[in-house]
Scaffold this motif. Structure first.
Motif, PDB file in Angstrom:
ATOM      1  N   TYR A 147       0.833  -1.203   0.000  1.00  0.00           N
ATOM      2  CA  TYR A 147       0.000   0.000   0.000  1.00  0.00           C
ATOM      3  C   TYR A 147       0.873   1.261   0.000  1.00  0.00           C
ATOM      4  CZ  TYR A 147      -4.334  -2.558   1.219  1.00  0.00           C
ATOM      5  OH  TYR A 147      -5.424  -3.375   1.218  1.00  0.00           O
ATOM      6  N   LEU A 148       1.850   1.277   0.907  1.00  0.00           N
ATOM      7  CA  LEU A 148       2.726   2.437   1.023  1.00  0.00           C
ATOM      8  C   LEU A 148       3.528   2.656  -0.262  1.00  0.00           C
ATOM      9  CD1 LEU A 148       4.013   1.920   4.672  1.00  0.00           C
ATOM     10  CD2 LEU A 148       2.640   3.842   3.882  1.00  0.00           C
ATOM     11  N   GLY A 149       4.045   1.562  -0.817  1.00  0.00           N
ATOM     12  CA  GLY A 149       4.816   1.659  -2.053  1.00  0.00           C
ATOM     13  C   GLY A 149       3.984   2.189  -3.202  1.00  0.00           C
ATOM     14  N   TYR A 150       2.742   1.700  -3.304  1.00  0.00           N
ATOM     15  CA  TYR A 150       1.879   2.168  -4.383  1.00  0.00           C
ATOM     16  C   TYR A 150       1.491   3.629  -4.178  1.00  0.00           C
ATOM     17  CZ  TYR A 150      -1.796   2.454  -7.852  1.00  0.00           C
ATOM     18  OH  TYR A 150      -2.556   2.831  -8.935  1.00  0.00           O
ATOM     19  N   TRP A 163       4.685  17.185  -1.777  1.00  0.00           N
ATOM     20  CA  TRP A 163       4.998  17.467  -0.380  1.00  0.00           C
ATOM     21  C   TRP A 163       4.603  16.295   0.516  1.00  0.00           C
ATOM     22  CZ3 TRP A 163       1.022  17.221   3.062  1.00  0.00           C
ATOM     23  CH2 TRP A 163      -0.279  17.328   2.543  1.00  0.00           C
ATOM     24  N   MET A 164       3.608  15.488   0.069  1.00  0.00           N
ATOM     25  CA  MET A 164       3.168  14.348   0.861  1.00  0.00           C
ATOM     26  C   MET A 164       4.285  13.306   1.026  1.00  0.00           C
ATOM     27  SD  MET A 164      -0.711  13.734  -0.543  1.00  0.00           S
ATOM     28  CE  MET A 164      -1.983  14.991  -0.390  1.00  0.00           C
ATOM     29  N   LEU A 165       5.237  13.311   0.088  1.00  0.00           N
ATOM     30  CA  LEU A 165       6.332  12.344   0.157  1.00  0.00           C
ATOM     31  C   LEU A 165       7.211  12.570   1.385  1.00  0.00           C
ATOM     32  CD1 LEU A 165       7.436  12.253  -3.596  1.00  0.00           C
ATOM     33  CD2 LEU A 165       6.064  10.547  -2.382  1.00  0.00           C
ATOM     34  N   PHE A 166       7.239  13.807   1.892  1.00  0.00           N
ATOM     35  CA  PHE A 166       8.051  14.093   3.084  1.00  0.00           C
ATOM     36  C   PHE A 166       7.564  13.299   4.294  1.00  0.00           C
ATOM     37  CE2 PHE A 166       8.927  17.966   0.593  1.00  0.00           C
ATOM     38  CZ  PHE A 166      10.310  17.930   0.635  1.00  0.00           C
ATOM     39  N   VAL A 169       7.320   8.720   2.643  1.00  0.00           N
ATOM     40  CA  VAL A 169       8.566   7.968   2.419  1.00  0.00           C
ATOM     41  C   VAL A 169       9.222   7.573   3.745  1.00  0.00           C
ATOM     42  CG1 VAL A 169      10.911   8.093   1.491  1.00  0.00           C
ATOM     43  CG2 VAL A 169       8.978   8.872   0.098  1.00  0.00           C
ATOM     44  N   PRO A 170       9.456   8.518   4.683  1.00  0.00           N
ATOM     45  CA  PRO A 170      10.017   8.097   5.989  1.00  0.00           C
ATOM     46  C   PRO A 170       9.104   7.120   6.718  1.00  0.00           C
ATOM     47  CG  PRO A 170      10.199  10.471   5.727  1.00  0.00           C
ATOM     48  CD  PRO A 170       9.324   9.981   4.615  1.00  0.00           C
ATOM     49  N   ALA A 204       3.372  14.238  14.016  1.00  0.00           N
ATOM     50  CA  ALA A 204       3.318  15.650  14.413  1.00  0.00           C
ATOM     51  C   ALA A 204       3.706  16.555  13.253  1.00  0.00           C
ATOM     52  CB  ALA A 204       4.239  15.888  15.607  1.00  0.00           C
ATOM     53  N   ILE A 205       4.738  16.155  12.511  1.00  0.00           N
ATOM     54  CA  ILE A 205       5.181  16.944  11.357  1.00  0.00           C
ATOM     55  C   ILE A 205       4.106  16.962  10.284  1.00  0.00           C
ATOM     56  CG2 ILE A 205       6.855  17.029   9.467  1.00  0.00           C
ATOM     57  CD1 ILE A 205       8.909  15.840  11.441  1.00  0.00           C
ATOM     58  N   LEU A 206       3.494  15.793  10.014  1.00  0.00           N
ATOM     59  CA  LEU A 206       2.451  15.718   8.988  1.00  0.00           C
ATOM     60  C   LEU A 206       1.265  16.609   9.332  1.00  0.00           C
ATOM     61  CD1 LEU A 206       1.196  14.422   6.441  1.00  0.00           C
ATOM     62  CD2 LEU A 206       0.206  12.699   7.948  1.00  0.00           C
ATOM     63  N   LEU A 207       0.827  16.571  10.580  1.00  0.00           N
ATOM     64  CA  LEU A 207      -0.315  17.390  10.997  1.00  0.00           C
ATOM     65  C   LEU A 207      -0.012  18.875  10.811  1.00  0.00           C
ATOM     66  CD1 LEU A 207      -1.327  15.402  14.194  1.00  0.00           C
ATOM     67  CD2 LEU A 207      -2.659  15.579  12.084  1.00  0.00           C
ATOM     68  N   TYR A 208       1.223  19.265  11.094  1.00  0.00           N
ATOM     69  CA  TYR A 208       1.616  20.667  10.913  1.00  0.00           C
ATOM     70  C   TYR A 208       1.585  21.032   9.426  1.00  0.00           C
ATOM     71  CZ  TYR A 208       4.503  24.807  10.455  1.00  0.00           C
ATOM     72  OH  TYR A 208       4.962  26.053  10.108  1.00  0.00           O
ATOM     73  N   ILE A 209       2.133  20.155   8.566  1.00  0.00           N
ATOM     74  CA  ILE A 209       2.172  20.438   7.130  1.00  0.00           C
ATOM     75  C   ILE A 209       0.768  20.548   6.565  1.00  0.00           C
ATOM     76  CG2 ILE A 209       2.853  19.534   4.877  1.00  0.00           C
ATOM     77  CD1 ILE A 209       5.277  18.264   6.201  1.00  0.00           C
ATOM     78  N   ILE A 210      -0.125  19.619   6.968  1.00  0.00           N
ATOM     79  CA  ILE A 210      -1.503  19.660   6.474  1.00  0.00           C
ATOM     80  C   ILE A 210      -2.180  20.955   6.889  1.00  0.00           C
ATOM     81  CG2 ILE A 210      -3.789  18.610   6.681  1.00  0.00           C
ATOM     82  CD1 ILE A 210      -2.448  15.905   6.868  1.00  0.00           C
TER      83      ILE A 210
END
Length: 352
Positions: A147-150, A163-166, A169-170, A204-210
């Motif tokens: 799922y993640l790879g696709y 930007w979602m790749l930030f 990917v990790p 936490a980083i994702l929530l901030y970016i969104i």
């Protein structure tokens, strides 16, 4: 001796709690913003994003090792399998532009339900070393990695919202390391920081970016719902397709966008149709507004001009003016949004 077995002792717990609290505050504020404006967004995209954020928050609050409010709780209902599945579907619907949830897509939740079933059986019967449970967990983990790879492939393929790749990917790498360590050691806690500082910190980083994107560029997070004005429109789908083709012909052949003062009224008059019909074609059938579409064509024309010797001695803004841009700021913003680099960076790379 496992070096990471002393991780809990060597790193102050309050640091993780600070990260959890920050993420929780960001997430709750983000939820409030989304709920206030929910009518503005496409329903399926809104619900998938809402579900993803809630799953992240519950995972942050109910981490198995460092529960923020509830000690020794096991919240496996809200662990990675649910987050991965919801995020996978969010990207899938974001790129497909489908307006309604397809019931067949519920099948994507099978690995998540299988994971829950395995966890319940393991807890009730205490079958930690059972070969069938271990095999089931490995199969579930591999499926979620697919799922993640696709999801990563889908983002790169569509060249949208990179930007979602930030985050993804990790997140995929952390889950890959965790899955490999489980296969080797039969223990998901061999690298305890993966489920603590790793996953929670990324969340936490994702929530901030969104939250940031929702303020600066809301369309990159959630597509807008079709406006109510179009729900009672007399424009048929067949007519709309005809108007759509005519509009695209005018852009491709007559290059109306090179007129920096062109308006939607002028284009509608040239096409011989009411202005509201052209607006509906743009918003509903081309998923854009008039100005964004003009700027998209202008940016593409700028790239074509770079290939033409006629413009060899033109400055960057000289070419931009030729293709219809009126201001430098609008040109730079549009170009970077489409190509990911500034016009000068693009020209430098192209001419090398």
């Amino acid at each position: 001796m496992n070096y990471f077995s002393h991780f809990r002792e060597s790193v102050p717990l309050f640091m993780l709690q600070i990260i959890q609290i920050i993420a929780l505050i960001q997430g709750l504020f983000l939820l409030s913003v989304l709920l206030v404006k929910q009518e503005s967004y496409k329903r399926v995209n809104f619900l998938l994003l809402l579900g993803s954020i809630i799953a992240l928050l519950l995972n942050i609050v109910g981490d198995d090792d460092f529960n923020l409010f509830f000690s020794n709780a096991n919240w496996y209902f809200f662990q990675s399998p649910l987050i991965i599945t919801l995020f996978f579907l969010l990207i899938k619907y974001h790129n497909s532009k489908q307006d309604k949830f397809q019931f067949r897509d519920l099948l994507y939740f099978i690995p998540y339900l299988f994971f829950i079933t395995l966890q319940i059986v393991e807890d009730v019967n205490g079958l930690v070393e059972n070969i069938w449970l271990i095999t089931g967990e490995v199969l579930t983990g591999v499926t979620l990695l697919v799922y993640l790879g696709y999801t990563i492939y889908d983002i790169i393929k569509n060249k949208k919202e990179r930007w979602m790749l930030f985050f993804i990917v990790p997140y995929a790498l952390l889950n890959l390391i965790d899955e490999i360590s489980f296969i080797i050691t039969n223990n998901h806690d061999y690298f305890p920081f993966l489920e603590t500082y790793g996953i929670i910190g990324l969340s936490a980083i994702l929530l901030y970016i969104i939250l940031f994107k929702l303020v600066v560029s809301p369309k990159s997070i959630l597509p807008k719902a079709d406006t109510k004005a179009y729900k009672t429109s007399s424009l048929s789908k067949s007519k709309a397709e005809v108007y759509k083709r005519e509009f695209l012909r005018l852009m491709d052949k007559e290059k109306l966008f090179t007129n920096s003062n062109i308006t939607v009224n002028q284009v509608a008059q040239k096409m011989g149709i009411p202005r509201q019909y052209l607006s509906e074609v743009l918003n509903v059938y081309l998923k854009s507004n008039f100005q964004d579409y003009m700027n998209k064509y202008r940016a593409e024309e700028f790239v074509e001009c770079l290939k033409d010797d006629k413009f060899k001695n033109y400055s960057i803004m000289g070419i931009a003016n030729e293709v219809g841009f009126k201001s430098k700021s609008s040109f730079n913003t549009t170009f970077k949004k489409i190509y990911g680099v500034t016009p000068s960076e693009f020209k430098k790379a192209y001419l090398q």
